[in-house]
Design a protein around this motif. Structure first.
Motif, PDB file in Angstrom:
ATOM      1  N   ALA A  32       9.614 -67.322 -24.880  1.00 25.25           N
ATOM      2  CA  ALA A  32      10.779 -67.997 -24.300  1.00 25.25           C
ATOM      3  C   ALA A  32      11.993 -67.861 -25.207  1.00 25.25           C
ATOM      4  O   ALA A  32      13.099 -67.550 -24.751  1.00 25.25           O
ATOM      5  N   ALA A  33      11.797 -68.082 -26.509  1.00 20.26           N
ATOM      6  CA  ALA A  33      12.910 -68.049 -27.461  1.00 20.26           C
ATOM      7  C   ALA A  33      13.559 -66.673 -27.528  1.00 20.26           C
ATOM      8  O   ALA A  33      14.786 -66.543 -27.417  1.00 20.26           O
ATOM      9  N   TYR A  34      12.749 -65.639 -27.692  1.00 19.10           N
ATOM     10  CA  TYR A  34      13.313 -64.295 -27.861  1.00 19.10           C
ATOM     11  C   TYR A  34      13.850 -63.731 -26.544  1.00 19.10           C
ATOM     12  O   TYR A  34      14.775 -62.923 -26.560  1.00 19.10           O
ATOM     13  N   SER A  35      13.283 -64.153 -25.420  1.00 19.33           N
ATOM     14  CA  SER A  35      13.816 -63.716 -24.130  1.00 19.33           C
ATOM     15  C   SER A  35      15.196 -64.307 -23.867  1.00 19.33           C
ATOM     16  O   SER A  35      15.999 -63.731 -23.135  1.00 19.33           O
ATOM     17  N   CYS A  36      15.468 -65.464 -24.467  1.00 20.53           N
ATOM     18  CA  CYS A  36      16.771 -66.115 -24.298  1.00 20.53           C
ATOM     19  C   CYS A  36      17.829 -65.574 -25.245  1.00 20.53           C
ATOM     20  O   CYS A  36      18.991 -66.022 -25.184  1.00 20.53           O
ATOM     21  N   THR A  37      17.468 -64.621 -26.086  1.00 19.12           N
ATOM     22  CA  THR A  37      18.420 -64.062 -27.050  1.00 19.12           C
ATOM     23  C   THR A  37      19.722 -63.592 -26.404  1.00 19.12           C
ATOM     24  O   THR A  37      20.808 -63.909 -26.903  1.00 19.12           O
ATOM     25  N   VAL A  49      29.627 -62.271 -17.907  1.00 21.73           N
ATOM     26  CA  VAL A  49      28.866 -62.039 -19.137  1.00 21.73           C
ATOM     27  C   VAL A  49      27.524 -62.763 -19.088  1.00 21.73           C
ATOM     28  O   VAL A  49      26.474 -62.191 -19.416  1.00 21.73           O
ATOM     29  N   PHE A  50      27.539 -64.021 -18.655  1.00 25.09           N
ATOM     30  CA  PHE A  50      26.293 -64.788 -18.612  1.00 25.09           C
ATOM     31  C   PHE A  50      25.353 -64.288 -17.521  1.00 25.09           C
ATOM     32  O   PHE A  50      24.132 -64.380 -17.661  1.00 25.09           O
ATOM     33  N   LEU A  51      25.894 -63.743 -16.432  1.00 26.14           N
ATOM     34  CA  LEU A  51      25.043 -63.161 -15.393  1.00 26.14           C
ATOM     35  C   LEU A  51      24.313 -61.938 -15.924  1.00 26.14           C
ATOM     36  O   LEU A  51      23.095 -61.790 -15.729  1.00 26.14           O
ATOM     37  N   VAL A  52      25.047 -61.064 -16.618  1.00 29.93           N
ATOM     38  CA  VAL A  52      24.428 -59.874 -17.215  1.00 29.93           C
ATOM     39  C   VAL A  52      23.385 -60.290 -18.255  1.00 29.93           C
ATOM     40  O   VAL A  52      22.281 -59.738 -18.302  1.00 29.93           O
ATOM     41  N   ALA A  53      23.724 -61.291 -19.074  1.00 27.79           N
ATOM     42  CA  ALA A  53      22.791 -61.770 -20.106  1.00 27.79           C
ATOM     43  C   ALA A  53      21.531 -62.353 -19.486  1.00 27.79           C
ATOM     44  O   ALA A  53      20.420 -62.132 -19.978  1.00 27.79           O
ATOM     45  N   ALA A  54      21.679 -63.104 -18.385  1.00 20.23           N
ATOM     46  CA  ALA A  54      20.522 -63.705 -17.716  1.00 20.23           C
ATOM     47  C   ALA A  54      19.617 -62.621 -17.136  1.00 20.23           C
ATOM     48  O   ALA A  54      18.381 -62.716 -17.217  1.00 20.23           O
ATOM     49  N   CYS A  55      20.212 -61.581 -16.567  1.00 18.15           N
ATOM     50  CA  CYS A  55      19.424 -60.480 -16.004  1.00 18.15           C
ATOM     51  C   CYS A  55      18.651 -59.749 -17.098  1.00 18.15           C
ATOM     52  O   CYS A  55      17.466 -59.433 -16.932  1.00 18.15           O
ATOM     53  N   TYR A  56      19.314 -59.507 -18.224  1.00 23.95           N
ATOM     54  CA  TYR A  56      18.628 -58.819 -19.325  1.00 23.95           C
ATOM     55  C   TYR A  56      17.547 -59.707 -19.933  1.00 23.95           C
ATOM     56  O   TYR A  56      16.472 -59.240 -20.311  1.00 23.95           O
ATOM     57  N   ALA A  91      15.805 -61.933 -18.306  1.00 20.77           N
ATOM     58  CA  ALA A  91      14.670 -61.903 -17.375  1.00 20.77           C
ATOM     59  C   ALA A  91      13.859 -60.627 -17.559  1.00 20.77           C
ATOM     60  O   ALA A  91      12.617 -60.649 -17.530  1.00 20.77           O
ATOM     61  N   TRP A  92      14.558 -59.509 -17.764  1.00 22.72           N
ATOM     62  CA  TRP A  92      13.849 -58.242 -17.985  1.00 22.72           C
ATOM     63  C   TRP A  92      13.059 -58.281 -19.294  1.00 22.72           C
ATOM     64  O   TRP A  92      11.931 -57.791 -19.364  1.00 22.72           O
ATOM     65  N   LEU A  93      13.660 -58.870 -20.345  1.00 25.16           N
ATOM     66  CA  LEU A  93      12.951 -58.990 -21.622  1.00 25.16           C
ATOM     67  C   LEU A  93      11.665 -59.791 -21.466  1.00 25.16           C
ATOM     68  O   LEU A  93      10.628 -59.437 -22.036  1.00 25.16           O
ATOM     69  N   MET A  94      11.730 -60.865 -20.678  1.00 22.91           N
ATOM     70  CA  MET A  94      10.541 -61.673 -20.472  1.00 22.91           C
ATOM     71  C   MET A  94       9.458 -60.884 -19.743  1.00 22.91           C
ATOM     72  O   MET A  94       8.280 -60.908 -20.137  1.00 22.91           O
ATOM     73  N   TYR A  95       9.859 -60.174 -18.697  1.00 19.82           N
ATOM     74  CA  TYR A  95       8.896 -59.355 -17.949  1.00 19.82           C
ATOM     75  C   TYR A  95       8.310 -58.273 -18.854  1.00 19.82           C
ATOM     76  O   TYR A  95       7.112 -57.989 -18.818  1.00 19.82           O
ATOM     77  N   ASP A  96       9.151 -57.678 -19.697  1.00 20.66           N
ATOM     78  CA  ASP A  96       8.707 -56.620 -20.598  1.00 20.66           C
ATOM     79  C   ASP A  96       7.767 -57.161 -21.674  1.00 20.66           C
ATOM     80  O   ASP A  96       6.811 -56.491 -22.077  1.00 20.66           O
ATOM     81  N   GLY A  97       8.037 -58.388 -22.134  1.00 15.55           N
ATOM     82  CA  GLY A  97       7.247 -58.947 -23.215  1.00 15.55           C
ATOM     83  C   GLY A  97       5.954 -59.623 -22.801  1.00 15.55           C
ATOM     84  O   GLY A  97       5.041 -59.769 -23.616  1.00 15.55           O
ATOM     85  N   LEU A  98       5.864 -60.043 -21.551  1.00 12.35           N
ATOM     86  CA  LEU A  98       4.667 -60.759 -21.094  1.00 12.35           C
ATOM     87  C   LEU A  98       3.364 -60.000 -21.346  1.00 12.35           C
ATOM     88  O   LEU A  98       2.419 -60.568 -21.922  1.00 12.35           O
TER      89      LEU A  98
END
Length: 203
Positions: A114-119, A139-146, A148-155
């Protein structure tokens, strides 16, 4: 140093997730050395921009918040970010067994994920120094999309599950994240009605 992972999340996330998986840092250390520091970016930048820079919408006059109001809202935002990351990390650990994740004695993986996905969302806080609503929203929309992708990638890497399972797991977690976001908005409305709302002044 845990803060070095912030850069790795943008340059080589897969390798970074593998390193994070091996570290098994305690949730307290992840919070103190990573979340508590990076989560300060947005509130501090928001305080500076709303209390000292101000913003305009269209051709309207410059609008600012009083310093006390800006400080109160920044502190509440900081607290809500810390609670949000904890709630998301708790949800990751709570649903882990349902999606076939390997059980851990120390619930470090969920908080870390959770922490690193919110980076990206933490770092997007710098955009608040330029208080233009449409720019900040983009900016926050792009950050939220990335994020979400980080979380999917890291799971699959951090939680030790198959990639097929990560799709459903990630979808469930995004739903939880949306619930947390809505709860935060509702909580803000309640707090504003208690007298801790924004106090505007003309620039």
């Amino acid at each position: 140093m845990l803060l070095s992972h912030a850069f790795g999340m943008f340059t080589h996330p897969d390798d970074e997730w593998v390193t994070i998986r091996k570290e098994h840092e305690t949730p307290r250390r992840v919070y103190v050395a990573y979340v508590a520091i990076l989560a300060l970016i947005g509130p501090v930048c928001a305080y500076i921009s709303t209390a000292h820079f101000g913003w305009t919408i269209g051709n309207e006059r410059l609008i600012k918040l009083t310093e006390i109001s800006a400080m109160q809202l920044s502190v509440l935002t900081y607290i809500s970010m810390l609670v949000g990351v904890f709630a998301l990390g708790y949800a990751i650990n709570w649903m882990a067994r349902t999606y076939g994740a390997k059980e851990e004695h120390v619930p470090s993986n969920g908080i870390a994920l959770a922490a690193y996905s919110c980076t990206p969302l933490f770092l997007a806080g710098f955009a608040l120094l330029y208080p233009v609503p449409w720019f900040n929203a983009l900016v926050f929309l792009v950050a939220a999309c990335y994020g979400a992708w980080l979380m999917y990638d890291g799971l699959p890497i951090v939680m030790g599950i198959e990639k097929e399972q990560a799709v459903m797991y990630g979808g469930a977690l995004l739903t939880v994240a949306l619930v947390i976001l809505v709860s935060t908005r509702a909580g803000s409305a309640i707090i504003w009605n208690m007298g801790i709302g924004p106090v505007f002044v003309s620039g």
